[in-house]
Design a protein around this motif. Structure first.
Motif, mmCIF file in Angstrom:
data_model
loop_
_atom_site.group_PDB
_atom_site.id
_atom_site.type_symbol
_atom_site.label_atom_id
_atom_site.label_comp_id
_atom_site.label_asym_id
_atom_site.label_seq_id
_atom_site.Cartn_x
_atom_site.Cartn_y
_atom_site.Cartn_z
ATOM 1 N N LYS A 151 38.388 -10.145 16.018
ATOM 2 C CA LYS A 151 39.556 -10.147 15.471
ATOM 3 C C LYS A 151 40.484 -11.337 16.272
ATOM 4 C CE LYS A 151 42.580 -9.579 12.113
ATOM 5 N NZ LYS A 151 42.186 -9.740 10.769
ATOM 6 N N LEU A 152 40.134 -11.449 17.594
ATOM 7 C CA LEU A 152 40.437 -12.377 18.368
ATOM 8 C C LEU A 152 39.871 -13.760 18.237
ATOM 9 C CD1 LEU A 152 41.394 -10.191 21.670
ATOM 10 C CD2 LEU A 152 42.915 -11.397 20.171
ATOM 11 N N LYS A 153 38.633 -13.875 17.511
ATOM 12 C CA LYS A 153 37.811 -14.890 17.407
ATOM 13 C C LYS A 153 37.129 -15.232 18.722
ATOM 14 C CE LYS A 153 40.166 -16.350 13.376
ATOM 15 N NZ LYS A 153 41.150 -16.830 12.544
ATOM 16 N N ILE A 154 36.592 -14.320 19.659
ATOM 17 C CA ILE A 154 36.067 -14.491 20.598
ATOM 18 C C ILE A 154 34.660 -14.001 20.360
ATOM 19 C CG2 ILE A 154 35.953 -13.532 23.238
ATOM 20 C CD1 ILE A 154 38.991 -13.599 23.047
ATOM 21 N N LYS A 155 33.685 -14.681 20.909
ATOM 22 C CA LYS A 155 32.295 -14.453 20.795
ATOM 23 C C LYS A 155 32.076 -13.176 21.524
ATOM 24 C CE LYS A 155 30.358 -19.080 19.969
ATOM 25 N NZ LYS A 155 29.689 -20.200 20.563
ATOM 26 N N CYS A 156 31.283 -12.251 20.993
ATOM 27 C CA CYS A 156 30.760 -11.008 21.837
ATOM 28 C C CYS A 156 29.407 -10.906 21.536
ATOM 29 C CB CYS A 156 31.750 -9.819 21.334
ATOM 30 S SG CYS A 156 31.715 -8.568 22.242
ATOM 31 N N PHE A 157 28.623 -10.453 22.421
ATOM 32 C CA PHE A 157 27.029 -10.076 22.451
ATOM 33 C C PHE A 157 26.925 -8.742 22.977
ATOM 34 C CE2 PHE A 157 26.885 -14.836 21.947
ATOM 35 C CZ PHE A 157 26.272 -14.922 20.906
ATOM 36 N N LEU A 192 40.464 -3.063 28.254
ATOM 37 C CA LEU A 192 41.499 -3.728 27.811
ATOM 38 C C LEU A 192 41.619 -5.102 28.808
ATOM 39 C CD1 LEU A 192 44.234 -1.104 27.077
ATOM 40 C CD2 LEU A 192 43.395 -2.968 25.370
ATOM 41 N N LYS A 193 41.201 -4.564 30.341
ATOM 42 C CA LYS A 193 41.238 -5.860 31.090
ATOM 43 C C LYS A 193 40.043 -6.873 30.695
ATOM 44 C CE LYS A 193 43.824 -4.958 34.864
ATOM 45 N NZ LYS A 193 44.098 -5.618 35.926
ATOM 46 N N ILE A 194 38.855 -6.286 30.323
ATOM 47 C CA ILE A 194 37.936 -7.358 29.835
ATOM 48 C C ILE A 194 38.318 -8.127 28.593
ATOM 49 C CG2 ILE A 194 35.632 -7.351 28.535
ATOM 50 C CD1 ILE A 194 35.187 -6.817 31.559
ATOM 51 N N LEU A 195 39.048 -7.788 27.621
ATOM 52 C CA LEU A 195 39.651 -8.468 26.617
ATOM 53 C C LEU A 195 40.740 -9.414 26.985
ATOM 54 C CD1 LEU A 195 39.595 -5.246 23.924
ATOM 55 C CD2 LEU A 195 38.328 -7.636 23.680
ATOM 56 N N ASN A 196 41.533 -8.706 28.123
ATOM 57 C CA ASN A 196 42.565 -9.754 28.637
ATOM 58 C C ASN A 196 42.010 -10.802 29.261
ATOM 59 O OD1 ASN A 196 44.955 -8.213 27.567
ATOM 60 N ND2 ASN A 196 44.789 -6.922 29.750
ATOM 61 N N LEU A 197 40.908 -10.566 29.832
ATOM 62 C CA LEU A 197 40.355 -11.731 30.670
ATOM 63 C C LEU A 197 39.541 -12.642 29.712
ATOM 64 C CD1 LEU A 197 38.975 -13.023 33.422
ATOM 65 C CD2 LEU A 197 37.219 -11.405 33.162
ATOM 66 N N ALA A 198 39.055 -12.302 28.442
ATOM 67 C CA ALA A 198 38.855 -13.319 27.647
ATOM 68 C C ALA A 198 39.802 -14.158 27.115
ATOM 69 C CB ALA A 198 37.878 -12.519 26.456
ATOM 70 N N VAL A 199 40.892 -13.538 26.807
ATOM 71 C CA VAL A 199 41.896 -14.116 26.292
ATOM 72 C C VAL A 199 42.471 -15.359 27.411
ATOM 73 C CG1 VAL A 199 44.617 -13.910 25.582
ATOM 74 C CG2 VAL A 199 42.839 -12.580 24.506
ATOM 75 N N PHE A 200 42.596 -14.993 28.754
ATOM 76 C CA PHE A 200 42.822 -15.584 29.672
ATOM 77 C C PHE A 200 41.997 -16.794 29.787
ATOM 78 C CE2 PHE A 200 42.545 -16.652 34.303
ATOM 79 C CZ PHE A 200 43.839 -17.129 34.607
ATOM 80 N N ASP A 243 29.861 -2.093 23.774
ATOM 81 C CA ASP A 243 31.112 -1.117 23.255
ATOM 82 C C ASP A 243 31.376 -1.647 22.042
ATOM 83 O OD1 ASP A 243 33.812 -0.426 22.781
ATOM 84 O OD2 ASP A 243 33.691 0.500 24.697
ATOM 85 N N TYR A 244 31.455 -0.970 20.891
ATOM 86 C CA TYR A 244 31.815 -1.436 19.698
ATOM 87 C C TYR A 244 33.409 -1.630 19.364
ATOM 88 C CZ TYR A 244 27.333 -0.206 18.141
ATOM 89 O OH TYR A 244 25.589 -0.405 17.835
ATOM 90 N N ARG A 245 34.147 -1.109 20.073
ATOM 91 C CA ARG A 245 35.600 -1.213 20.029
ATOM 92 C C ARG A 245 35.982 -2.639 20.569
ATOM 93 N NH1 ARG A 245 38.464 2.920 17.198
ATOM 94 N NH2 ARG A 245 37.332 4.705 17.166
ATOM 95 N N ILE A 246 35.298 -2.706 21.544
ATOM 96 C CA ILE A 246 35.591 -4.301 22.521
ATOM 97 C C ILE A 246 35.184 -5.569 21.320
ATOM 98 C CG2 ILE A 246 34.691 -5.739 24.236
ATOM 99 C CD1 ILE A 246 34.883 -3.367 26.120
ATOM 100 N N GLN A 247 33.923 -5.081 20.646
ATOM 101 C CA GLN A 247 33.533 -6.114 20.009
ATOM 102 C C GLN A 247 34.403 -6.280 18.872
ATOM 103 O OE1 GLN A 247 29.149 -5.278 18.764
ATOM 104 N NE2 GLN A 247 28.736 -4.763 20.908
ATOM 105 N N ASN A 248 34.849 -4.996 18.319
ATOM 106 C CA ASN A 248 35.615 -5.198 17.066
ATOM 107 C C ASN A 248 36.892 -5.967 17.283
ATOM 108 O OD1 ASN A 248 36.291 -4.346 14.410
ATOM 109 N ND2 ASN A 248 37.726 -2.845 15.027
ATOM 110 N N VAL A 249 37.632 -5.728 18.431
ATOM 111 C CA VAL A 249 38.971 -6.385 18.774
ATOM 112 C C VAL A 249 38.434 -7.944 19.047
ATOM 113 C CG1 VAL A 249 40.897 -6.804 20.621
ATOM 114 C CG2 VAL A 249 40.108 -4.244 19.638
#
Length: 162
Positions: A111-117, A80-88, A102-108
């Motif tokens: 949906k947030l329209k943030i690139k993920c590799f 969640l912190k990784i995702l929060n950092l991306a939004v920030f 992590d597929y769950r991180i990639q999935n969220v």
């Protein structure tokens, strides 16, 4: 808008090599690195200024989207912190790119329209929304539901909503 790489623990463990772009992680990832060789590389990257550790604020958007996707209760606090950092960083004008297996991180992130590799596994190809379904009577429950079916007492299984 410049790219900003956001690394989770898996990115470090897979041997990610730093690019010229700015790279970030969170304290929780630093704490999870136990391998001496990986920790040495991480600390060297910090000293050389190739990596910065940030403590992002909680994002209501991450909470809302991860609840919607059904991933919220399977994501760790570090995830969640990784995702929060991306939004920030996105709000700060960067183009964030999360490096995670992590597929769950990639999935969220999708949906947030943030690139993920993915650094070592295949990347998810499409967005998935999860729910729980009763194995006895097929009643649907939110992913956050814990326990057995209220109707028939059967066990629940997590499935993707089609």
């Amino acid at each position: 808008m410049s790219d900003a790489y956001i690394l989770d623990t898996g990115a470090f463990l897979s041997g990610f090599t730093f690019f010229e772009n700015e790279s970030y992680t969170v304290n929780e990832v630093v704490d999870e690195i136990k391998s001496e060789s990986v920790r040495f590389k991480l600390e060297l990257s910090l000293k050389e200024g190739k990596l910065a550790v940030l403590d992002p604020p909680d994002s209501k958007l991450v909470h809302k989207i991860s609840n919607y996707t059904g991933d919220r209760y399977k994501l760790s606090s570090t995830d969640l912190k990784i995702l929060n950092l991306a939004v920030f960083l996105k709000k700060k004008g960067y183009s964030p790119i999360i490096l995670s297996n992590d597929y769950r991180i990639q999935n969220v992130a999708l949906k947030l329209k943030i690139k993920c590799f993915s650094t070592s596994e295949k990347k998810i190809k499409k967005f998935i929304r999860w729910h729980k379904i009763c194995m006895g009577c097929n009643t649907e429950f939110k992913e956050s539901y814990a326990g057995v079916c209220d109707n028939c007492g059967s066990n629940l299984k997590t499935r993707a909503i089609k």
